[in-house]
Scaffold this active site. Structure first.
Site, short mmCIF file in Angstrom:
data_model
loop_
_atom_site.label_atom_id
_atom_site.label_comp_id
_atom_site.label_asym_id
_atom_site.label_seq_id
_atom_site.Cartn_x
_atom_site.Cartn_y
_atom_site.Cartn_z
N GLY A 150 26.64 11.89 47.13
CA GLY A 150 25.97 12.92 46.34
C GLY A 150 26.07 12.63 44.85
N GLY A 176 24.54 14.34 42.22
CA GLY A 176 23.97 15.44 41.45
C GLY A 176 24.76 15.62 40.17
CB VAL A 180 29.96 17.37 40.41
CG1 VAL A 180 31.43 16.99 40.29
CG2 VAL A 180 29.78 18.85 40.13
CE LYS A 227 29.53 31.00 45.59
NZ LYS A 227 30.22 29.93 44.89
P1 NAI Z 1 23.71 19.12 42.88
O1 NAI Z 1 22.77 19.95 43.68
O2 NAI Z 1 23.44 18.84 41.45
O3 NAI Z 1 23.90 17.69 43.60
C1 NAI Z 1 24.05 17.52 44.97
C2 NAI Z 1 23.49 16.14 45.28
O4 NAI Z 1 23.81 15.81 46.62
C3 NAI Z 1 21.98 16.04 45.14
O5 NAI Z 1 21.66 14.92 44.33
C4 NAI Z 1 21.50 15.84 46.57
O6 NAI Z 1 20.35 15.04 46.68
C5 NAI Z 1 22.69 15.15 47.20
N1 NAI Z 1 22.77 15.24 48.64
C6 NAI Z 1 22.49 16.30 49.44
N2 NAI Z 1 22.71 15.97 50.73
C7 NAI Z 1 23.15 14.69 50.73
C8 NAI Z 1 23.56 13.81 51.75
N3 NAI Z 1 23.56 14.16 53.03
N4 NAI Z 1 23.97 12.57 51.40
C9 NAI Z 1 23.98 12.19 50.11
N5 NAI Z 1 23.59 12.99 49.08
C10 NAI Z 1 23.19 14.23 49.41
O7 NAI Z 1 25.14 19.80 43.08
P2 NAI Z 1 26.41 19.68 42.14
O8 NAI Z 1 26.40 20.75 41.12
O9 NAI Z 1 26.60 18.27 41.71
O10 NAI Z 1 27.57 20.06 43.17
C11 NAI Z 1 27.98 19.16 44.20
C12 NAI Z 1 28.92 19.87 45.14
O11 NAI Z 1 30.05 20.35 44.41
C13 NAI Z 1 28.31 21.12 45.83
O12 NAI Z 1 28.87 21.21 47.12
C14 NAI Z 1 28.80 22.27 44.96
O13 NAI Z 1 28.88 23.48 45.69
C15 NAI Z 1 30.18 21.76 44.56
N6 NAI Z 1 30.68 22.32 43.31
C16 NAI Z 1 29.98 22.15 42.14
C17 NAI Z 1 30.47 22.65 40.95
C18 NAI Z 1 29.76 22.43 39.65
O14 NAI Z 1 30.37 22.63 38.59
N7 NAI Z 1 28.51 21.98 39.67
C19 NAI Z 1 31.74 23.42 40.90
C20 NAI Z 1 32.41 23.49 42.19
C21 NAI Z 1 31.88 22.98 43.33
#
Ligand code: NAI
Length: 356
Positions: free
Chosen positions: A184, A186, A188, A79
């Protein structure tokens, strides 16, 4: 500072990469290359201290070793964290400098996007090294099969594992009529809502971003609650798709969900939370298994795989692995997180011995 750090775990190589001209300060950690070149994304984050950044990269790279081993990928764990500068002089130059640092490792480590980093940033890295995935135009992520964004593939892996968990708990993979809380929305989280809604589950969701909750409420008839209320909802399923560290000895007793399965990395605050989940009859599906779809997608670029059936097989494989973890935890009267860790360690150890 390094060898006595509480998160140091026999990491093979830790590189501190500095480039004055672009303002790059980064740490690249290779936890293990026992199964193959280390692979894991680059995170851009504002850390409280260098020590915090080091702790994050040490933990995340170790997690990648376990994730890749459990996904059956011939890849080790690594990482990168970039310590976010106060202001970017030239973002492209900064990522180009990172590319040169990665290139100097000669292929021992491959990177891709993580939190705070975009495919455009990875394109800047790719100008300096070929050891990079997560590109708009790379591998199966090129748009021929899945988009360059790994998130839809990650969501599919989470969903497959959810179905396996549902079968174990309720006797059927069918999720219709089940209620799920998604934390969340985002990349995913939104895809997961789509899959859950299509499967007939009802949704309650939260995000810090009101535009995202409004869009999901409209598209999938989801109920919206505040971020502080999402873990108190009456639901069957809790899917953490925001931040890590949310499953604690304090929060677990309040969960009504019997099945906990989501994309967020490092959901468990500590071992006690894992034990509490198991002893209270809740089924926690270890995050680094269920969220491996993203690295599987990136692996098609690293390993130059062009057959979509390979990716499908790997996603199905996550479900098989989760089933093995669930059954072993039952037989051993242990918790799923500890069982997953021990299977991952055994896979790595046996590989070393087989190769000897
Ligand atoms: P992202 O950054 O697109 O979405 C995260 C979302 O969570 C954002 O909309 C944000 O506003 C929201 N958020 C943050 N704090 C919050 C809270 N306290 N309560 C409610 N919502 C909150 O991230 P993404 O790509 O969707 O990833 C989500 C999680 O999955 C992360 O932890 C990431 O490390 C993990 N992950 C993602 C992968 C991927 O393919 N994108 C692969 C493996 C793990």
């Amino acid at each position: 500072m390094l060898f006595d750090h509480e998160s140091f775990d026999g990491h093979e190589t830790v590189v501190f990469a500095k480039d004055e001209a672009s303002g790059l300060s980064a740490i690249i950690a290779l936890h293990s290359t026992a199964l193959g070149p280390a692979a894991g994304g680059t995170r851009l984050w504002r850390y409280g201290s260098d020590r915090d950044a080091l702790g994050d990269v040490l933990r995340l790279s170790r997690g990648m070793t376990y994730k890749n081993a459990m996904a059956g990928l011939p890849l080790g764990g690594g990482k990168t964290v970039i310590l976010a500068p106060d202001a970017f002089r030239d973002r492209r130059a900064l990522f180009a400098a990172l590319g040169r640092a990665i290139d100097r490792l000669g292929g021992a480590y491959w990177t891709a996007e993580d939190v705070g980093v975009s495919p455009a940033d990875m394109a800047a890295v790719a100008a300096e090294t070929r050891f990079v995935g997560g590109l708009e135009a790379g591998g199966l992520g090129s748009g021929r099969y899945a988009s360059g964004d790994p998130s839809p593939v990650t969501a599919r892996g989470v969903f497959t594992c959810l179905q396996v968990g549902a079968k174990h708990l309720w006797g059927s993979r069918d999720l219709s009529g089940r209620r799920a809380a998604v934390q969340g929305l985002g990349h995913v989280g939104q895809h997961l809502c789509h899959l859950l809604h299509a499967a007939g589950a009802s949704l309650v969701v939260s995000d810090l971003d009101g535009a995202r909750t409004a869009a999901v409420a409209r598209r999938y008839h989801a109920d919206v609650v505040s971020p502080s209320a999402i873990m108190d909802q009456e639901v069957d399923i809790f899917a953490p798709c925001a931040l890590g560290g949310i499953l604690t000895a304090e929060s677990v007793p309040d969960l009504s969900a019997k099945l906990i399965c989501g994309a967020a990395n490092n959901q468990l605050a500590d071992d006690r939370a894992a034990e509490l989940l198991a002893s209270s009859g809740r089924l926690y599906l270890p995050d680094y298994i269920v969220n491996a779809g993203g690295i599987i997608n990136v692996a098609t670029e690293i390993l130059q795989i062009e057959d979509p059936a390979w990716l499908e097989g790997k996603l199905e494989g996550l479900g098989t692995t989760i089933k093995e973890v669930i059954l072993q935890a039952e037989v051993l009267d242990g918790n799923t997180a500890a069982v997953a860790d021990s299977i991952a360690r055994r896979r790595i150890e046996l590989h070393d011995r087989l190769a000897a």
